[in-house]
Design a protein around this motif. Structure first.
Motif, PDB file in Angstrom:
ATOM      1  N   PRO A 108       0.815  -1.230   0.000  1.00 15.28           N
ATOM      2  CA  PRO A 108       0.000   0.000   0.000  1.00 15.28           C
ATOM      3  C   PRO A 108       0.842   1.271   0.000  1.00 15.28           C
ATOM      4  CG  PRO A 108      -0.869  -1.590   1.561  1.00 15.28           C
ATOM      5  CD  PRO A 108       0.456  -2.117   1.118  1.00 15.28           C
ATOM      6  N   PHE A 109       1.981   1.259   0.719  1.00 13.19           N
ATOM      7  CA  PHE A 109       2.844   2.434   0.726  1.00 13.19           C
ATOM      8  C   PHE A 109       3.485   2.651  -0.641  1.00 13.19           C
ATOM      9  CE2 PHE A 109       2.691   1.002   5.135  1.00 13.19           C
ATOM     10  CZ  PHE A 109       2.381   2.185   5.787  1.00 13.19           C
ATOM     11  N   TYR A 110       3.805   1.558  -1.308  1.00 12.83           N
ATOM     12  CA  TYR A 110       4.377   1.671  -2.651  1.00 12.83           C
ATOM     13  C   TYR A 110       3.354   2.253  -3.626  1.00 12.83           C
ATOM     14  CZ  TYR A 110       6.445   0.309  -7.119  1.00 12.83           C
ATOM     15  OH  TYR A 110       6.957   0.321  -8.394  1.00 12.83           O
ATOM     16  N   VAL A 111       2.123   1.772  -3.556  1.00 13.61           N
ATOM     17  CA  VAL A 111       1.068   2.305  -4.422  1.00 13.61           C
ATOM     18  C   VAL A 111       0.810   3.777  -4.096  1.00 13.61           C
ATOM     19  CG1 VAL A 111      -1.373   2.101  -5.036  1.00 13.61           C
ATOM     20  CG2 VAL A 111       0.014   0.046  -4.736  1.00 13.61           C
ATOM     21  N   LEU A 112       0.875   4.132  -2.829  1.00 14.78           N
ATOM     22  CA  LEU A 112       0.700   5.531  -2.428  1.00 14.78           C
ATOM     23  C   LEU A 112       1.764   6.415  -3.057  1.00 14.78           C
ATOM     24  CD1 LEU A 112      -0.591   7.743  -0.658  1.00 14.78           C
ATOM     25  CD2 LEU A 112       0.891   6.988   1.206  1.00 14.78           C
ATOM     26  N   PHE A 113       3.015   5.960  -3.026  1.00 17.90           N
ATOM     27  CA  PHE A 113       4.094   6.730  -3.632  1.00 17.90           C
ATOM     28  C   PHE A 113       3.923   6.820  -5.146  1.00 17.90           C
ATOM     29  CE2 PHE A 113       8.222   6.524  -5.832  1.00 17.90           C
ATOM     30  CZ  PHE A 113       8.691   7.789  -5.522  1.00 17.90           C
TER      31      PHE A 113
END
Length: 293
Positions: free
Chosen positions: A36-41
């Motif tokens: 999820p953090f990767y998709v957010l970035f």
């Protein structure tokens, strides 16, 4: 002796076979948590129309454009900028987390070390407070703020952190299983007063638990939207980061998802910093416990 050797060999084979499985499962869970953090970035680097098309795994070239639009955003969120909202959140979150961890640990220390009358009644009262949601007590908090002229200030968001029943519960459970009362008795024999014993002896031993609760407390205070949106509703220049992002999302006529994800990405940075600063105490505490065992 031969039977023992055979059993040891079988245990080694089982361990050798199970180790790759454990590592594989751990890696998969780690990647699942970070996804999820990767998709957010990734979304923070994409244009709004591209984000609407679905999930993308390759970064775009709109990071600077999204950041510029976000930093120049003043029409939706009044006069507060993203960095001013970040500062407002830090002004609330940092002291609230410190007060929460210190006084919760002090309360748990008193309930664990001292054997006083109605001790179980006090613990039962704290335990019962855990079941009362914030929505039930918000009316009383607003009334208190009105009487004390603290409505529209940061104080109602900082001072109540002193009474954190969930943190007290966790710290008490940790102390009952890992804290040695003999150390307190030895300190008393040496002439140490109670506050000095707590500050110089108990706190260093409680660092792993305090670090864990500090992470939870920091995240909860940082992401708190409900209480600040009520107590700071009339103070536009004191809006916190969640209020800032929510204002961006509320503008449905000119909603820019690239801008929103950029705001979310910036708001996550302090949480990551807090985690990396405090996680070493958790790891060291686990390692220390493993050595003791």
């Amino acid at each position: 002796m031969a039977g023992i050797t055979v059993n040891q060999t079988e245990d080694r084979k089982k361990t050798k076979f199970a180790r790759p499985i454990r590592y594989t499962v751990s890696i998969l869970l780690c990647l699942l948590s970070l996804f999820p953090f990767y998709v957010l970035f990734i979304n923070s680097t994409l244009e709004s129309n591209i984000i609407k098309q679905g999930i993308h795994l390759i970064p775009g070239s709109f990071w600077a454009a999204n950041y510029e639009k976000l930093t120049n955003k003043t029409d939706v969120v009044s006069t507060v900028s993203v960095w001013e909202a970040m500062l407002n959140s830090l002004i609330i979150t940092v002291p609230a987390t410190i007060l929460q961890i210190y006084f919760a640990s002090l309360t748990a220390y008193a309930l664990t070390v001292y054997r006083f009358k109605h001790r179980n009644l006090a613990w039962g009262f704290i335990y019962a407070i855990m079941m009362i949601p914030t929505q039930v007590s918000i009316v009383g908090l607003i009334k208190v703020c009105s009487v004390t002229n603290m409505y529209g200030t940061y104080w109602p968001l900082i001072i109540p952190a002193i009474a954190a029943p969930t943190t007290v519960y966790f710290m008490k459970q940790y102390m009952e299983s890992s804290f040695s009362l003999e150390i307190v008795e030895a300190a008393r024999i040496d002439g140490s007063n109670e506050f000095r014993t707590f500050n110089t002896i108990a706190i260093p031993l409680l660092k792993p638990a305090m670090a864990t609760q500090a992470i939870f407390g920091f995240v909860a205070s940082w992401n708190n939207l409900y209480t600040p949106s009520i107590l700071l509703a009339t103070e536009q220049d004191k809006r916190t980061m969640p209020m800032f992002v929510e204002a961006l999302k509320a503008n449905d006529k000119q909603r820019d998802f690239g801008e929103i994800y950029m705001g979310l990405f910036i708001s996550v940075i302090p949480i990551m910093i807090a985690y990396f600063l405090l996680s070493k105490y958790i790891v060291s505490g686990v390692a220390l416990g493993g050595v003791k065992e």
